[in-house]
Design a protein around this motif. Structure first.
Motif, short mmCIF file in Angstrom:
data_model
loop_
_atom_site.label_atom_id
_atom_site.label_comp_id
_atom_site.label_asym_id
_atom_site.label_seq_id
_atom_site.Cartn_x
_atom_site.Cartn_y
_atom_site.Cartn_z
N THR A 16 26.57 39.77 50.90
CA THR A 16 27.91 39.46 50.43
C THR A 16 28.17 40.09 49.06
O THR A 16 27.31 40.02 48.18
CB THR A 16 28.09 37.93 50.31
N PRO A 17 29.33 40.71 48.83
CA PRO A 17 29.66 41.25 47.51
C PRO A 17 29.58 40.15 46.45
O PRO A 17 29.98 39.01 46.70
CB PRO A 17 31.10 41.75 47.67
N PRO A 18 29.05 40.48 45.26
CA PRO A 18 28.83 39.45 44.22
C PRO A 18 30.05 38.59 43.91
O PRO A 18 29.93 37.39 43.74
CB PRO A 18 28.40 40.28 43.01
N ARG A 19 31.24 39.21 43.81
CA ARG A 19 32.43 38.42 43.45
C ARG A 19 32.80 37.42 44.53
O ARG A 19 33.49 36.44 44.27
CB ARG A 19 33.62 39.35 43.18
N ASP A 20 32.37 37.65 45.76
CA ASP A 20 32.60 36.69 46.85
C ASP A 20 31.44 35.71 46.97
O ASP A 20 31.63 34.56 47.37
CB ASP A 20 32.79 37.43 48.18
N ARG A 21 30.26 36.18 46.62
CA ARG A 21 29.08 35.34 46.80
C ARG A 21 29.00 34.22 45.76
O ARG A 21 28.58 33.11 46.09
CB ARG A 21 27.81 36.20 46.74
N VAL A 22 29.40 34.50 44.53
CA VAL A 22 29.33 33.47 43.48
C VAL A 22 30.12 32.22 43.87
O VAL A 22 29.58 31.11 43.85
CB VAL A 22 29.80 34.03 42.12
N PRO A 23 31.42 32.33 44.24
CA PRO A 23 32.14 31.11 44.61
C PRO A 23 31.56 30.44 45.86
O PRO A 23 31.58 29.22 45.97
CB PRO A 23 33.58 31.58 44.85
N ALA A 24 31.01 31.25 46.79
CA ALA A 24 30.42 30.67 48.00
C ALA A 24 29.17 29.86 47.66
O ALA A 24 28.95 28.77 48.21
CB ALA A 24 30.09 31.77 49.00
N LEU A 25 28.35 30.37 46.74
CA LEU A 25 27.14 29.66 46.33
C LEU A 25 27.50 28.34 45.64
O LEU A 25 26.92 27.29 45.93
CB LEU A 25 26.32 30.53 45.38
N LEU A 26 28.48 28.39 44.73
CA LEU A 26 28.88 27.18 44.02
C LEU A 26 29.50 26.16 44.97
O LEU A 26 29.26 24.95 44.85
CB LEU A 26 29.85 27.52 42.89
#
Length: 202
Positions: free
Chosen positions: A87-97
């Motif tokens: 997943t692209p980082p800008r999409d992965r950060v909110p998904a992880l949180l």
């Protein structure tokens, strides 16, 4: 042969204790209402067996927390988007949180009990260090975002178990509203880096 049997018995007892603890914590409002004696009785083992396997109450809480967290960890390490590494980082950060928040909401009592046990500091817990390291490494992949270590701490602070318990329990904030608020906060933090001009390296 007896040694192998004793190892198998210990593994079976451990699974029985975790299953019993899981069921008891799910049925009762607060983990504080569940004693080691309750867990031992439900698992059909002596209290000494629990102490040998987990050390103390905090050790049992940590083990149960890890068992419940395992599916999320597998998705994070090797799963598909949005949690997986592709997943692209800008999409992965909110998904992880969002995954952390949902996990805390689904395990409110257990998460609160675990973060309040031991040192009294959730920042010294193994699971916190893993989430922080993962989030920091993903944030470092976003150009122009300064101080990924602090940013990871600040974002994870919004998912602390005591805050989640206060919002969900005391203020009765609906689950989907909490998820939307966290997503909005994350988006604003990720948008706060300097603009990327020609030739600028983050």
């Amino acid at each position: 042969m007896p040694e192998r049997r004793s190892r198998k018995d210990a593994a079976r007892n451990r699974e029985a204790v975790l299953a019993a603890a899981d069921a008891l914590f799910a049925r009762r409002g607060s983990p504080e209402d569940v004693t080691m004696a309750d867990v031992a009785a439900a698992a059909g083992v002596g209290k000494g067996t629990i102490f040998r396997a987990f050390g103390d109450r905090a050790g049992l809480l940590r083990a149960l927390y890890e068992v419940r967290l395992e599916p999320i960890r597998e998705a994070v390490e090797a799963g598909p988007p949005p949690l997986g590494p592709a997943t692209p980082p800008r999409d992965r950060v909110p998904a992880l949180l969002d995954a952390v928040l949902c996990f805390k909401l689904d395990n409110r009592g257990l998460a609160t009990a675990l973060e309040e046990s031991g040192s009294g500091s959730p920042y010294q817990a193994d699971h916190y260090e893993r989430w922080h390291s993962l989030l920091q490494s993903v944030l470092e992949q976003i150009p122009g975002l300064a101080d990924s270590g602090f940013t990871a701490h600040a974002l994870l602070a919004a998912t602390r178990a005591d805050l989640v318990e206060h919002l969900a329990g005391e203020e009765r904030v609906p689950r989907e509203r909490m998820r939307a608020q966290l997503a909005d906060l994350t988006a604003r933090v990720l948008a706060s880096g300097p603009p990327q001009g020609p030739g600028h390296e983050g």
